[in-house]
Design a protein around this motif. Structure first.
Motif, PDB file in Angstrom:
ATOM      1  N   ARG A   1      60.451  13.128  96.047  1.00  0.00           N
ATOM      2  CA  ARG A   1      60.833  12.515  94.779  1.00  0.00           C
ATOM      3  C   ARG A   1      61.315  11.079  94.921  1.00  0.00           C
TER       4      ARG A   1
ATOM      5  N   ARG B   1      56.928  16.870  94.845  1.00  0.00           N
ATOM      6  CA  ARG B   1      55.824  17.138  93.937  1.00  0.00           C
ATOM      7  C   ARG B   1      54.552  17.153  94.800  1.00  0.00           C
ATOM      8  N   VAL B   2      53.462  17.589  94.227  1.00  0.00           N
ATOM      9  CA  VAL B   2      52.203  17.668  94.962  1.00  0.00           C
ATOM     10  C   VAL B   2      51.179  16.774  94.276  1.00  0.00           C
ATOM     11  N   VAL B   3      50.559  15.890  95.037  1.00  0.00           N
ATOM     12  CA  VAL B   3      49.509  15.032  94.499  1.00  0.00           C
ATOM     13  C   VAL B   3      48.180  15.455  95.118  1.00  0.00           C
ATOM     14  N   GLN B   4      47.245  15.689  94.251  1.00  0.00           N
ATOM     15  CA  GLN B   4      45.957  16.226  94.678  1.00  0.00           C
ATOM     16  C   GLN B   4      44.893  15.139  94.621  1.00  0.00           C
TER      17      GLN B   4
ATOM     18  N   CYS C   1      52.405   9.332  91.478  1.00  0.00           N
ATOM     19  CA  CYS C   1      52.467  10.796  91.356  1.00  0.00           C
ATOM     20  C   CYS C   1      51.506  11.300  90.264  1.00  0.00           C
ATOM     21  N   VAL C   2      50.234  11.053  90.486  1.00  0.00           N
ATOM     22  CA  VAL C   2      49.217  11.526  89.556  1.00  0.00           C
ATOM     23  C   VAL C   2      48.030  12.050  90.382  1.00  0.00           C
ATOM     24  N   ALA C   3      47.365  13.079  89.867  1.00  0.00           N
ATOM     25  CA  ALA C   3      46.210  13.634  90.576  1.00  0.00           C
ATOM     26  C   ALA C   3      45.034  12.669  90.495  1.00  0.00           C
TER      27      ALA C   3
ATOM     28  N   TYR D   1      46.489  21.580  90.326  1.00  0.00           N
ATOM     29  CA  TYR D   1      47.783  21.478  89.637  1.00  0.00           C
ATOM     30  C   TYR D   1      47.548  20.634  88.396  1.00  0.00           C
TER      31      TYR D   1
ATOM     32  N   THR E   1      51.683  16.594  87.571  1.00  0.00           N
ATOM     33  CA  THR E   1      52.412  16.683  88.850  1.00  0.00           C
ATOM     34  C   THR E   1      53.891  16.962  88.612  1.00  0.00           C
ATOM     35  N   GLY E   2      54.371  16.656  87.410  1.00  0.00           N
ATOM     36  CA  GLY E   2      55.818  16.719  87.184  1.00  0.00           C
ATOM     37  C   GLY E   2      56.537  15.483  87.697  1.00  0.00           C
ATOM     38  N   GLY E   3      55.790  14.533  88.251  1.00  0.00           N
ATOM     39  CA  GLY E   3      56.403  13.361  88.875  1.00  0.00           C
ATOM     40  C   GLY E   3      56.155  12.046  88.152  1.00  0.00           C
TER      41      GLY E   3
ATOM     42  N   ALA F   1      54.593  20.770  86.727  1.00  0.00           N
ATOM     43  CA  ALA F   1      53.183  21.025  86.975  1.00  0.00           C
ATOM     44  C   ALA F   1      52.860  22.453  86.557  1.00  0.00           C
TER      45      ALA F   1
ATOM     46  N   ASP G   1      53.548  25.793  89.620  1.00  0.00           N
ATOM     47  CA  ASP G   1      54.030  25.790  90.998  1.00  0.00           C
ATOM     48  C   ASP G   1      55.360  26.537  91.028  1.00  0.00           C
TER      49      ASP G   1
END
Lengths: 555, 555
Positions: free
Chosen positions: A198, A547-550, B501-503, B523, B526-528, B535, B538
């Protein structure tokens, strides 16, 4: 290839991950300060290391530019420590933390967790040094300083790392998404996932359990890739300063900027915590302290995930017992331990007006109260022994509360001053017990942090439990203890605990106190009543620190 | 003994738990509306069921006392639906939900999850019925209504249940804590843990994807033991009303109060959502909608865990491509699909002034823009085919935004009205493209929800990516698409995605659109970044919907 520090500690990590699911007794950090465990020279080296900090500058190799010195710690045993920490401006701290983040956030889960576990291994070896630092800032007696400030705090840290790893390990790094298209070729998309921390985690510490309460947030944030700024209480800097120093050594040896972990010390009264907490770069805040400060953070720092442990009103309900002696001994020690300066220490004791049943027959209300008072008197009769669990009063605010409480309700047991055989400066006080009526809710529904307890006479246990449910819902609690041999009352107590979302301890008459909370087994706080918005530890405590970025691309 | 509904669906649940860790393609709910899959009579029965609701009262057996009727839904295809839902007062809803909670919260994780899975099984069988309800509230074409409103929404629901179960199953119900005491007997404490739901979960729905966006919160709250009040958008009640009806049938059959799930329908413009959201009994809120409303909830409903999906600015960066035709076709469909009324639809397209490299040689900026415009023209040339992906404009607000956008910047492609061959009332519009300069950030950094796109001419892709990073950090995004054959640019794009913080979707030239987000693999959010604080799904999305209350007693 696995990070070498991850590989080194992987077996321990796996045990810890098993432990948080099993929740039986487990610890890798022995709580006995024995030379057999920690080495023949550990005790002396720890004391010497502690003494070397006194009256000296405390610097961190690789630290950012300081703008002066701060330090106002006083040992409750020996007076001013005269340790001078660097003063860093808020902008300096934020900039250094962000610069350090560049490599750290790229290092990935195994590096974050490996480094965290190596820091813990070294902290464990320094348990004596930290024990002295905890003792001479918090006023805890030495044994508690060692156990709660050392191995038990390390347990809580490892527990947080285990939860973090459990979540991090559940996220794959890559997958092929292959969607069938009937007779046609499938659509294939190649996907990768990256854990993104974060930002900056801020840990705001307290003056009574600086490591035990500070480590979970520190290690939860660090092991999920965040950088961390530790803002200890101005009255208890040294334990966290030593911790930060060790963390920075490990980080530097592992090739990272040591400013991944920074200490933000301040002079007592300076508003450093709020200035840091309001910064947009701070995305996670872990706080232990007053309700007022915690609520300010929750209301004003909406840019961050805010985890708070605040005030609460812990309660004992006495309904009946299978062991009255055990009950009084256990309650006496619960009230006396560290002069009630524990967030889990009981304050309110509800006793039915008609008394209670025991194996020795019915005891009147007065018998019950007298039994508890007698147990406290007996426990604290020998000053040399008493100071080993009473510890010293941490600060004048506690003493002021104690003096104010001496005017509340009716007397049941006076607090006595005990002269410490070794430290004439130490303020040592036995627990005060005052009697209140159920109408005195304005008094007993507030936290009176310190060696202060109230006995409240109720019509019956049903009334006791109803008051507890209301009190905990409205004012919070970290502990709730019930003595009852009656199955229906036990069930009703569980119902109250569930409704008010507080942990219940039933019939604690033996060697474990309601105050005590064991990592890997006891959730500390539930996160479901006003005393704390998070539990130490669970998935909720770690899952929002990253967080997870894809990235997905056509194959 | 396992709950029978849990036992019945356990194998599916285990597959789903595996799928969220594997993240390859998986679904148990076929997306093809085929009689072979759903049965020969399913399509007709679904249509008939939908039609039976029109112009009628929609009641829920066992519902609380209503205080009147509400209903203001209009089909974008056929006009007023004239469905009359019961109106429940806020106090009535809260009281009914709390009464229903008594048994539900005691039922435990297997019952919560088993009931949730049975509801999903029945929802799947009703996919045609729900498809018509989605179509005639949202304006989606039938195929999208079926897929996104039916099986894909069910996927997202099951995914949330899988995450919930993964967390719930990790908490043991009991353990013996046995602490060695050297030569003495160990201290033994018997411990039990109980999952306690937070309270009432409130789901506040949107008018474009009422089920796809509503199900995750509904099922995450329900499967963690909370009761749920669904407050659908006044313009898209029916899909969630059918869902609630089915959920209540399952609950009642399983012996629970059907008011565990309640529908709170309102007349358009009535402030029911905020009245419910402000209630202290509401502890979890799931919201999809405008930034303004989402931020109000985040700021004002601090008694609750608030999960929001709000506005965002989705972007395409065109740098170079290995397949220009594929690029234009893919972008054209991304813009056209459901008239851009998707939270994931791209809005801003950044193209370098110097043009881009393709296998067919260098293309100028004008060539690139013309190629996209041509692809949209081609795609939408045949009205009968075009309406099958364009759908209809959901509400006059979208049309007003489209008309306002026609005055922004310079024209690149006009939006055309298309006459729907079957539904003369339907407002069908092709995408509008306007050209902006990088200086027009006040325009392009805002969401223009609808069939509205901007092409922004930049110096180069480095500038494009820098603008995207700033825009997403400040204004949020759910999707980010980059076309580049250059490894360094791809890496920089990933860096931007991680920083903001974006896919990221790279080189989408085939049959998958950047708009699409597949459960169990992608996802969603991202929630970010500001577009969403969570997201789908998760651990963070579920872990705070319950707490754990422990009881420990001496053995």
């Amino acid at each position: 290839m696995k990070h070498p520090l991850f590989e080194q500690h992987e077996a321990l990590l796996n045990q810890a991950v098993h432990a948080i699911a099993d929740r039986g007794y487990w610890t890798p950090y022995p709580e006995v300060p024995s030379p057999k465990v920690y080495g023949e020279t550990a005790a002396d080296e720890g004391r010497a290391a502690f003494e070397s900090y006194l009256g000296a500058d405390f610097d961190f190799p690789g630290q950012p530019a300081a703008s002066g010195r701060v330090g106002s710690e006083r040992s409750p045993y020996t007076g001013a420590l005269n340790i001078r920490y660097p003063r860093f401006d808020v902008d300096t701290l934020i900039a250094a933390s962000q610069a350090a983040a560049k490599d750290w956030r790229q290092a990935g889960p195994e590096a974050w967790v490996g480094v965290s576990l190596e820091i813990l291994a070294r902290l464990n070896k320094k348990s004596f040094e930290i024990a002295h630092a905890v003792m001479h800032t918090t006023g805890q007696a030495f044994m508690m300083s060692f156990q709660a400030g050392g191995p038990h705090a390390q347990d809580r840290a490892l527990e947080a790392v285990a939860y973090a790893w459990r979540e991090l390990a559940a996220i794959p790094t890559a997958a092929s998404w292959t969607k069938p298209q009937g007779k046609h070729d499938p659509v294939v998309v190649e996907k990768t996932w990256k854990v993104v921390p974060r930002g900056i985690g801020l840990v705001i510490g307290c003056c009574t359990f600086p490591t035990w309460n500070g480590y979970p947030g520190l290690f939860a944030s660090l092991s999920t890739g965040n950088t961390v700024i530790v803002k200890p209480h101005a009255g208890a800097v040294l334990p966290m300063a030593i911790t930060v120093k060790i963390a920075r050594e490990v980080l530097a040896e592992a090739g990272f900027d040591p400013n991944v972990v920074l200490l933000a010390a301040n002079q007592s009264g300076e508003p450093l915590a709020t200035l840091l907490a309001a910064r947009p770069e701070v995305k996670v805040i872990d706080f232990t302290g007053s309700r007022q400060n915690g609520e300010w953070l929750e209301a004003n720092c909406r840019q961050a995930q805010v985890y708070t442990e605040k005030a609460g009103v812990n309660t004992i309900v006495i309904d009946s017992t299978h062991d009255f002696k055990g009950l009084t001994r256990n309650i006496a020690l619960s009230l006396a331990l560290y002069g009630g300066q524990m967030c889990t220490a009981p304050q309110n004791i509800f006793v039915p007006a008609g008394g209670i049943d025991t194996p020795e027959g019915h005891l009147s209300y007065d018998d019950v109260v007298a039994g508890i008072a007698r147990a406290i008197d007996g426990l604290t009769a020998d000053p040399a022994k008493a100071v080993e669990f009473l510890g010293a009063i941490q600060n004048p605010g506690v003493l002021a509360r104690l003096e104010a409480a001496e005017k509340l309700g009716q007397p049941l047991l006076d607090s006595r001053a005990i002269a410490h055989p070794l430290y004439p400066e130490a303020v040592v006080r036995t627990p005060l017990i005052r009697q209140l009526s159920t109408a005195d809710s304005a008094i007993y529904q507030e936290e009176h942090f310190g060696p202060i307890a109230f006995v409240i006479k109720t019509v019956d246990s049903a009334e006791s439990l109803a008051i507890v449910e209301d009190t905990v819902r409205e004012h919070g609690a970290l502990s709730f203890s019930v003595y009852s041999t009656d199955a229906a009352t036990q069930l009703r107590a569980q119902e109250v605990a569930e409704n008010a979302c507080v942990a219940l301890s039933l019939n604690f008459t033996g060697g474990v106190l309601v105050n005590q909370s064991a990592a890997f087994s006891d959730y500390h706080g539930t996160g479901g009543n006003p005393a704390a918005n998070a539990a130490l530890s669970d998935s909720a405590f770690v899952a929002n620190r990253f967080r997870v970025v894809q990235t997905r691309r056509f194959a």
